[in-house]
Structure formats: structure tokens, C-alpha cells
Design an enzyme around this catalytic site. Sequence first.
Site, mmCIF file in Angstrom:
data_model
loop_
_atom_site.group_PDB
_atom_site.id
_atom_site.type_symbol
_atom_site.label_atom_id
_atom_site.label_comp_id
_atom_site.label_asym_id
_atom_site.label_seq_id
_atom_site.Cartn_x
_atom_site.Cartn_y
_atom_site.Cartn_z
ATOM 1 N N LEU A 29 -18.316 32.936 -1.015
ATOM 2 C CA LEU A 29 -19.481 32.161 -1.452
ATOM 3 C C LEU A 29 -20.654 32.271 -0.488
ATOM 4 O O LEU A 29 -20.480 32.288 0.727
ATOM 5 C CB LEU A 29 -19.073 30.689 -1.622
ATOM 6 C CG LEU A 29 -17.920 30.465 -2.603
ATOM 7 C CD1 LEU A 29 -17.586 28.971 -2.691
ATOM 8 C CD2 LEU A 29 -18.244 31.014 -3.991
ATOM 9 N N HIS A 30 -21.850 32.326 -1.075
ATOM 10 C CA HIS A 30 -23.102 32.355 -0.310
ATOM 11 C C HIS A 30 -24.062 31.338 -0.933
ATOM 12 O O HIS A 30 -23.705 30.645 -1.905
ATOM 13 C CB HIS A 30 -23.681 33.760 -0.275
ATOM 14 C CG HIS A 30 -23.803 34.420 -1.620
ATOM 15 N ND1 HIS A 30 -24.603 33.917 -2.633
ATOM 16 C CD2 HIS A 30 -23.199 35.518 -2.149
ATOM 17 C CE1 HIS A 30 -24.507 34.691 -3.685
ATOM 18 N NE2 HIS A 30 -23.646 35.664 -3.437
ATOM 19 N N HIS A 33 -24.377 31.106 -4.775
ATOM 20 C CA HIS A 33 -23.347 30.309 -5.449
ATOM 21 C C HIS A 33 -23.593 28.814 -5.238
ATOM 22 O O HIS A 33 -23.466 28.013 -6.169
ATOM 23 C CB HIS A 33 -21.960 30.638 -4.889
ATOM 24 C CG HIS A 33 -21.525 32.064 -5.060
ATOM 25 N ND1 HIS A 33 -21.352 32.932 -4.012
ATOM 26 C CD2 HIS A 33 -21.213 32.769 -6.179
ATOM 27 C CE1 HIS A 33 -20.934 34.100 -4.461
ATOM 28 N NE2 HIS A 33 -20.848 34.042 -5.774
ATOM 29 N N GLY A 144 -25.830 32.460 -12.701
ATOM 30 C CA GLY A 144 -27.024 32.940 -12.013
ATOM 31 C C GLY A 144 -27.769 34.003 -12.804
ATOM 32 O O GLY A 144 -27.154 34.855 -13.450
ATOM 33 N N LYS A 145 -29.102 33.932 -12.738
ATOM 34 C CA LYS A 145 -29.919 34.968 -13.375
ATOM 35 C C LYS A 145 -29.891 36.274 -12.596
ATOM 36 O O LYS A 145 -30.397 37.287 -13.062
ATOM 37 C CB LYS A 145 -31.359 34.475 -13.528
ATOM 38 C CG LYS A 145 -31.516 33.623 -14.786
ATOM 39 C CD LYS A 145 -32.723 32.725 -14.755
ATOM 40 C CE LYS A 145 -34.017 33.471 -14.872
ATOM 41 N NZ LYS A 145 -35.165 32.546 -15.022
ATOM 42 N N LYS A 146 -29.317 36.254 -11.398
ATOM 43 C CA LYS A 146 -29.086 37.508 -10.659
ATOM 44 C C LYS A 146 -28.325 38.491 -11.555
ATOM 45 O O LYS A 146 -28.581 39.682 -11.566
ATOM 46 C CB LYS A 146 -28.304 37.183 -9.388
ATOM 47 C CG LYS A 146 -27.437 38.279 -8.841
ATOM 48 C CD LYS A 146 -28.191 39.050 -7.831
ATOM 49 C CE LYS A 146 -27.447 40.160 -7.134
ATOM 50 N NZ LYS A 146 -26.108 40.449 -7.483
ATOM 51 N N LEU A 181 -28.976 37.756 -2.669
ATOM 52 C CA LEU A 181 -27.677 37.528 -2.039
ATOM 53 C C LEU A 181 -26.572 38.001 -2.980
ATOM 54 O O LEU A 181 -26.655 37.819 -4.190
ATOM 55 C CB LEU A 181 -27.493 36.041 -1.724
ATOM 56 C CG LEU A 181 -28.489 35.431 -0.740
ATOM 57 C CD1 LEU A 181 -28.084 33.995 -0.408
ATOM 58 C CD2 LEU A 181 -28.616 36.253 0.541
HETATM 59 P P1 AMP Z 1 -19.790 36.147 -8.610
HETATM 60 O O1 AMP Z 1 -18.979 35.407 -7.602
HETATM 61 O O2 AMP Z 1 -20.520 37.324 -8.050
HETATM 62 O O3 AMP Z 1 -19.033 36.443 -9.869
HETATM 63 O O4 AMP Z 1 -20.949 35.152 -9.034
HETATM 64 C C1 AMP Z 1 -20.677 33.855 -9.503
HETATM 65 C C2 AMP Z 1 -21.948 33.251 -10.030
HETATM 66 O O5 AMP Z 1 -22.929 33.212 -8.991
HETATM 67 C C3 AMP Z 1 -22.581 34.063 -11.170
HETATM 68 O O6 AMP Z 1 -23.092 33.173 -12.146
HETATM 69 C C4 AMP Z 1 -23.680 34.817 -10.476
HETATM 70 O O7 AMP Z 1 -24.742 35.161 -11.331
HETATM 71 C C5 AMP Z 1 -24.125 33.799 -9.450
HETATM 72 N N1 AMP Z 1 -24.851 34.435 -8.340
HETATM 73 C C6 AMP Z 1 -24.448 35.489 -7.604
HETATM 74 N N2 AMP Z 1 -25.389 35.821 -6.695
HETATM 75 C C7 AMP Z 1 -26.420 34.962 -6.880
HETATM 76 C C8 AMP Z 1 -27.706 34.781 -6.262
HETATM 77 N N3 AMP Z 1 -28.116 35.571 -5.269
HETATM 78 N N4 AMP Z 1 -28.503 33.786 -6.718
HETATM 79 C C9 AMP Z 1 -28.092 32.981 -7.734
HETATM 80 N N5 AMP Z 1 -26.900 33.092 -8.348
HETATM 81 C C10 AMP Z 1 -26.080 34.071 -7.934
#
Ligand code: AMP
Length: 283
Positions: A29-30, A33, A144-146, A181
Site C-alpha cells: 500500500l501507498h 491506496h 482509482g482513476k489511475k 504512485l
Molecule cells: P492495486 O493494488 O494496484 O490493485 O490498486 C488498488 C486500487 O488502488 C485500485 O482501485 C487502483 O486504481 C488504486 N490506485 C493505485 N494506484 C493509485 C494512485 N496512484 N492513485 C489513486 N489510486 C490508485
Amino acid sequence: MKIISDIQELRDHLRGQNRASFVPTMGNLHEGHLSLMRIARQHGDPVVASIFVNRLQFGPNEDFDSYPRTMQADIKKLEKEGVYILFAPTENDLYPQPQEYRVDPPEQLGDILEGKFRPGFFNGVCTVVLKLFSCVQPKVAVFGKKDYQQFMILRQMVRQFALPVEILPGETIRAEDGLALSSRNGYLSIEERTEAPNLLKALQDIRNKVIELQERNINTLTSLEQAAMKFLSERGWNPDYIAIRLQRNLAPPTNANLEANEPLVVLTAAKIGKTRLIDNLEI
Ligand code: AMP
């Protein structure tokens, strides 16, 4: 915070709760998240997070085995955010049998952009998210919209299956130099990390030029996409795509769409060394 891996135990804990908000993640997590956890807290109670590295969404040559797993550090971060339950199933908890029933998104959304370069990716994402929704039964879920295309596909899945969940977006959280991130940023060498913000720069250049264009048409947009691909290639990147699309359905805009000034988004995926990064910018 309660840490639960078993589906039945999760259901027992959530029985009678009909306002739960949910943030699914793959861990490591960052701040990106954590920003979603804060949105979740504003829109529901209790907040449930999940950590599950979902094998179904990884291709055979992708990084499933090496994907960063940092459970202890993640737990501390979630506790600070006031998350009530961390659902962290094992593969055996979530997939006690091979997951043969799948959710396959439609071609026009699921097989373009990321789906074209990562066949089966959105099938894996939709399948796990539907299953996690079934376990948690949240009122609200935050994404996230990322991962712009993922957000749109999941929102559409929820509409088409009439799932009783509201999907909320979180803005992309970036490092000071602009790099979005991502758990995969940890794979970057020092040199690659220095170069990485140029991915956003390529998107910003396109956005600025599109805004300044006297006349928007398909040809001018295509040449901007090509120039950005060249910019990245010359800097040593291996870009999969840089595409200007309609925000509402990610289709390539027609000249009529452009004349009507429909909102656009520019999306990219590119490899630097062995690491594949994605990003996007609304125009
Ligand atoms: P992940 O752990 O990569 O599957 O991501 C989990 C959630 O965090 C997803 O909804 C991603 O879109 C969101 N997420 C990942 N990186 C970012 C970021 N830099 N900013 C905002 N949301 C993020």
C-alpha cells in the site's frame, strides 16, 4: 482492525451492516491506496479493505510471483486509516476450486488498450471484484482513476448486473515529480526512477497541444499520439500505446465527437527497462 481470511467469518462479522464501504487492493500500500480508504470512510461505515494478489489477472509472463507482498507494513497503514476489517483471503479461501465461472467484459471495452496488451486481464479483474463484492456486500466501493479503463469496466459491470453497489472514483495520487504512485514503481532502478516522470510529461504535452489546437480532427490527434510515442521511444522507453479517447466509453473519437467538444482522456502504457507503467490524463 480485524484481519480475516475466511469468507464465512467475514460474513459473520459484517452481518446486519448495510452501509459498508470497500476498497479492494493487491497490497503493497501507498498513498494512492490510502486516499481511497479516506474516500471510503466519508461514504460508508464500516470501511473494509481487501488485500489479495489475484492470480487470474496476471498473464503467464507477468509478475505474479514477484509482485511485492508487504502485509505487516500494510496492516500498520490500514490501522492508521481507521479501517475496520482487512479481508486478506488466501488463494484457497477465495478460489477453493478452480474459478471456472468468469465475468468477461465486452470486447469494445475489455479488449482495447490494456486488454489488447494483457489478454484476459479484465476478465480476471471483473471476476475477482464480483467475487469480493459477493463476500463483502458493500454499499460503496472505491477505485482509482489511475487505472482508468479498469474503473470504467467495473462501473459498467455493476450497472449491467444491477449490483447494489455504488462505484466511486479516486483521483490519481502522484509523487512530487509527477510519477503516479504504483506498487510497480519499486521495480525501478535509480536511473529509471529519474526518467519515469517523462511518462506524465508526454501526456501533459498532448493535453496542452489538444487544448491549443485551432481545429481538432482525427488526423491532428493521431499525429500527436505518434509524436508522443516517438518522444518516449527516443528516451529509451518501449511504449505499448498512447491513445486519445472519449472519456465516456474509451472509443476513438470521431470528427463529429471532436466538433461537439466531447471530453477526452489520453491513456498510456509503456515499459521502462523491465517495468511496465500506466498513466492517464483527462483533457
Ligand atoms: P492495486 O493494488 O494496484 O490493485 O490498486 C488498488 C486500487 O488502488 C485500485 O482501485 C487502483 O486504481 C488504486 N490506485 C493505485 N494506484 C493509485 C494512485 N496512484 N492513485 C489513486 N489510486 C490508485
